[in-house]
Scaffold this motif. Structure first.
Motif, short mmCIF file in Angstrom:
data_model
loop_
_atom_site.label_atom_id
_atom_site.label_comp_id
_atom_site.label_asym_id
_atom_site.label_seq_id
_atom_site.Cartn_x
_atom_site.Cartn_y
_atom_site.Cartn_z
N ARG A 1 59.61 65.20 10.95
CA ARG A 1 61.03 65.49 10.67
C ARG A 1 61.20 66.28 9.38
O ARG A 1 62.32 66.38 8.85
CB ARG A 1 61.82 64.18 10.60
N ARG A 2 60.13 66.86 8.90
CA ARG A 2 60.19 67.54 7.60
C ARG A 2 61.10 68.77 7.61
O ARG A 2 61.46 69.26 6.53
CB ARG A 2 58.78 67.94 7.16
N ARG A 3 61.46 69.29 8.78
CA ARG A 3 62.33 70.47 8.83
C ARG A 3 63.77 70.12 9.22
O ARG A 3 64.60 71.02 9.37
CB ARG A 3 61.76 71.49 9.82
N VAL A 4 64.08 68.85 9.40
CA VAL A 4 65.45 68.45 9.72
C VAL A 4 66.36 68.77 8.53
O VAL A 4 66.05 68.43 7.39
CB VAL A 4 65.50 66.94 10.05
N ARG A 5 67.48 69.42 8.80
CA ARG A 5 68.29 69.97 7.71
C ARG A 5 68.81 68.91 6.74
O ARG A 5 68.81 69.13 5.53
CB ARG A 5 69.47 70.75 8.31
N LYS A 6 69.27 67.78 7.24
CA LYS A 6 69.82 66.78 6.32
C LYS A 6 68.72 66.18 5.44
O LYS A 6 68.97 65.81 4.29
CB LYS A 6 70.55 65.67 7.10
N ILE A 7 67.50 66.12 5.95
CA ILE A 7 66.38 65.61 5.15
C ILE A 7 65.96 66.64 4.11
O ILE A 7 65.74 66.30 2.93
CB ILE A 7 65.20 65.22 6.06
N THR A 8 65.88 67.90 4.49
CA THR A 8 65.51 68.93 3.52
C THR A 8 66.58 69.08 2.44
O THR A 8 66.27 69.35 1.27
CB THR A 8 65.27 70.29 4.20
N LEU B 1 57.47 62.79 18.00
CA LEU B 1 58.14 64.08 17.99
C LEU B 1 59.33 64.09 18.93
O LEU B 1 60.40 64.64 18.62
CB LEU B 1 57.15 65.18 18.37
N LEU B 2 59.15 63.49 20.11
CA LEU B 2 60.23 63.45 21.10
C LEU B 2 61.40 62.61 20.58
O LEU B 2 62.56 63.00 20.72
CB LEU B 2 59.71 62.88 22.42
N ARG B 3 61.08 61.44 20.00
CA ARG B 3 62.15 60.59 19.45
C ARG B 3 62.91 61.34 18.36
O ARG B 3 64.13 61.26 18.27
CB ARG B 3 61.56 59.30 18.88
N ALA B 4 62.17 62.03 17.49
CA ALA B 4 62.82 62.76 16.40
C ALA B 4 63.72 63.86 16.93
O ALA B 4 64.85 64.05 16.45
CB ALA B 4 61.76 63.35 15.47
N ALA B 5 63.25 64.58 17.94
CA ALA B 5 64.04 65.67 18.51
C ALA B 5 65.31 65.14 19.16
O ALA B 5 66.40 65.70 19.00
CB ALA B 5 63.20 66.45 19.52
N LEU B 6 65.18 64.03 19.91
CA LEU B 6 66.35 63.45 20.56
C LEU B 6 67.35 62.93 19.53
O LEU B 6 68.57 63.10 19.68
CB LEU B 6 65.91 62.32 21.50
N SER B 7 66.82 62.30 18.48
CA SER B 7 67.69 61.76 17.44
C SER B 7 68.47 62.87 16.75
O SER B 7 69.66 62.74 16.47
CB SER B 7 66.85 60.99 16.41
N ASP B 8 67.78 63.97 16.50
CA ASP B 8 68.43 65.07 15.80
C ASP B 8 69.44 65.81 16.66
O ASP B 8 70.27 66.56 16.15
CB ASP B 8 67.38 66.06 15.28
N LEU B 9 69.38 65.60 17.99
CA LEU B 9 70.34 66.23 18.88
C LEU B 9 71.59 65.39 19.11
O LEU B 9 72.57 65.86 19.67
CB LEU B 9 69.67 66.52 20.24
N VAL B 10 71.52 64.13 18.67
CA VAL B 10 72.68 63.25 18.85
C VAL B 10 73.73 63.61 17.80
O VAL B 10 73.50 63.51 16.60
CB VAL B 10 72.27 61.77 18.71
N GLU B 11 74.86 64.01 18.23
CA GLU B 11 75.88 64.53 17.31
C GLU B 11 76.32 63.51 16.28
O GLU B 11 76.53 63.83 15.11
CB GLU B 11 77.09 65.01 18.12
N SER B 12 76.44 62.24 16.68
CA SER B 12 76.92 61.23 15.76
C SER B 12 75.93 60.99 14.63
O SER B 12 76.29 60.53 13.55
CB SER B 12 77.16 59.91 16.50
N ASP B 13 74.65 61.30 14.87
CA ASP B 13 73.63 61.07 13.86
C ASP B 13 73.55 62.21 12.87
O ASP B 13 73.08 62.06 11.76
CB ASP B 13 72.27 60.89 14.54
N GLU B 14 74.05 63.38 13.26
CA GLU B 14 73.91 64.55 12.41
C GLU B 14 74.70 64.43 11.12
O GLU B 14 74.31 64.98 10.09
CB GLU B 14 74.38 65.79 13.17
N GLY B 15 75.80 63.69 11.15
CA GLY B 15 76.64 63.60 9.97
C GLY B 15 76.33 62.43 9.07
O GLY B 15 77.07 62.18 8.11
#
Length: 308
Positions: A276-283, A81-95
């Protein structure tokens, strides 16, 4: 009340979780970039704080004690959960949406449709990787995967997409040179491409009992797309997915002599980590691909097999 977590080092818990997952202090040290002694010391300090052993030490690996197993389950889930949260906060990964999939599925079904997804989500780039290797989604090697099999996969949310069905396919010229095929049994004498066992499954579904001495397929490749490419070049009949090759059938580049396409077990699935089921790019990708599957006429032709 004092927070119990304040009494324990996050570094010690991380060292414990890694060693528990890899069942080795040495491999844990390699993953964490520290020495084996540092991992051993961190775990020992945690055991001392808890007042009970977490591992049974062996010569080349370690096993968890009952207390260690209990803590490992919670620690692994928390770290994921922590890794997922950190990954989703990294701006370069969001796009960027990283998708791992199989070559045939990517080439013949996914890639021709991805333009529609990218038009709907212009701020999201897709990085597509085709590989037979199964990437570890829980460790961020990709955002989501398209896998074949029967499922389920522990720790992953899965959505069934389409069945694994196959039917004989050939070129119009090959069909003409053979004088056509009136019955499925006629294919026993034709030049065939692919795996003998898969052909046996098709013949059984067609109600044909092959004789003891039947010619084996002349060519077998490690990818369905290569075998069907040979068939399209007029070299014989290949077993291929009438879903993947529906555009080629519709355009007349391939012919499906018989509308018999048995299921070969399992199918193709969309999978991603549960946390990560609620991450926007995945949904966004999930909603898009499930709609694409539901509206694909080639998939809808096999409604009885749209459930695992």
């Amino acid at each position: 009340m004092t927070d119990i977590l304040a009494s324990y080092s996050l570094g010690a818990i991380r060292a414990f979780e890694t060693a528990a997952r890899l069942k080795s202090f040495t491999r844990a040290a390699d993953e964490l970039g520290v020495t084996q002694a540092a991992v051993s010391w961190q775990v020992k300090s945690l055991e001392q704080r808890l007042g009970q052993p977490l591992f049974v030490r062996r010569v080349r690996e370690v096993d968890l004690t009952p207390a260690g197993e209990r803590l490992a389950r919670a620690a692994t889930e928390s770290m994921a959960l922590l890794r997922a949260a950190l990954s989703d906060l990294v701006e370069s990964d969001e796009g960027v949406l990283a998708v791992t999939t199989l070559q045939s599925l990517a080439t013949h079904w996914l890639a021709p449709r991805l333009g529609g997804f990218q038009l709907a989500h212009p701020g999201l780039a897709v990085r597509l990787e085709t590989s037979h290797a199964m990437r570890d989604l829980s460790r961020g090697e990709a955002d989501l995967g398209l896998r074949s099999g029967a499922g389920p996969w522990p720790g992953l949310t899965s959505h069934f997409l389409m069945p694994f069905v196959q039917a004989p396919l050939c070129s119009p010229d090959f069909l003409a040179s053979a004088g056509g095929f009136e019955r499925p049994a006629d294919l026993l004498k034709a030049t065939r491409i692919g795996n003998a066992r898969e052909w046996a499954i098709w013949f059984e579904a067609a109600g044909v009992s092959p004789p003891d001495a039947v010619a084996a397929p002349r060519l077998e490749a490690d990818a369905q797309s290569l075998e069907v490419a040979s068939a399209m070049a007029g070299q014989g009949l290949a077993l291929g997915s009438p879903i993947f090759f529906a555009p080629d059938i519709a355009a007349g580049r391939l012919v499906q002599p018989f509308d018999i396409a048995p299921s070969y077990g399992g199918g193709y699935w969309l999978v991603y980590p549960e946390e990560r089921r609620r991450v926007r790019k995945i949904t966004a990708f999930r909603d898009w691909i499930l709609d694409a599957v539901a509206t694909d006429p080639a998939i809808v032709r096999y409604p009885a097999r749209l459930a695992p």
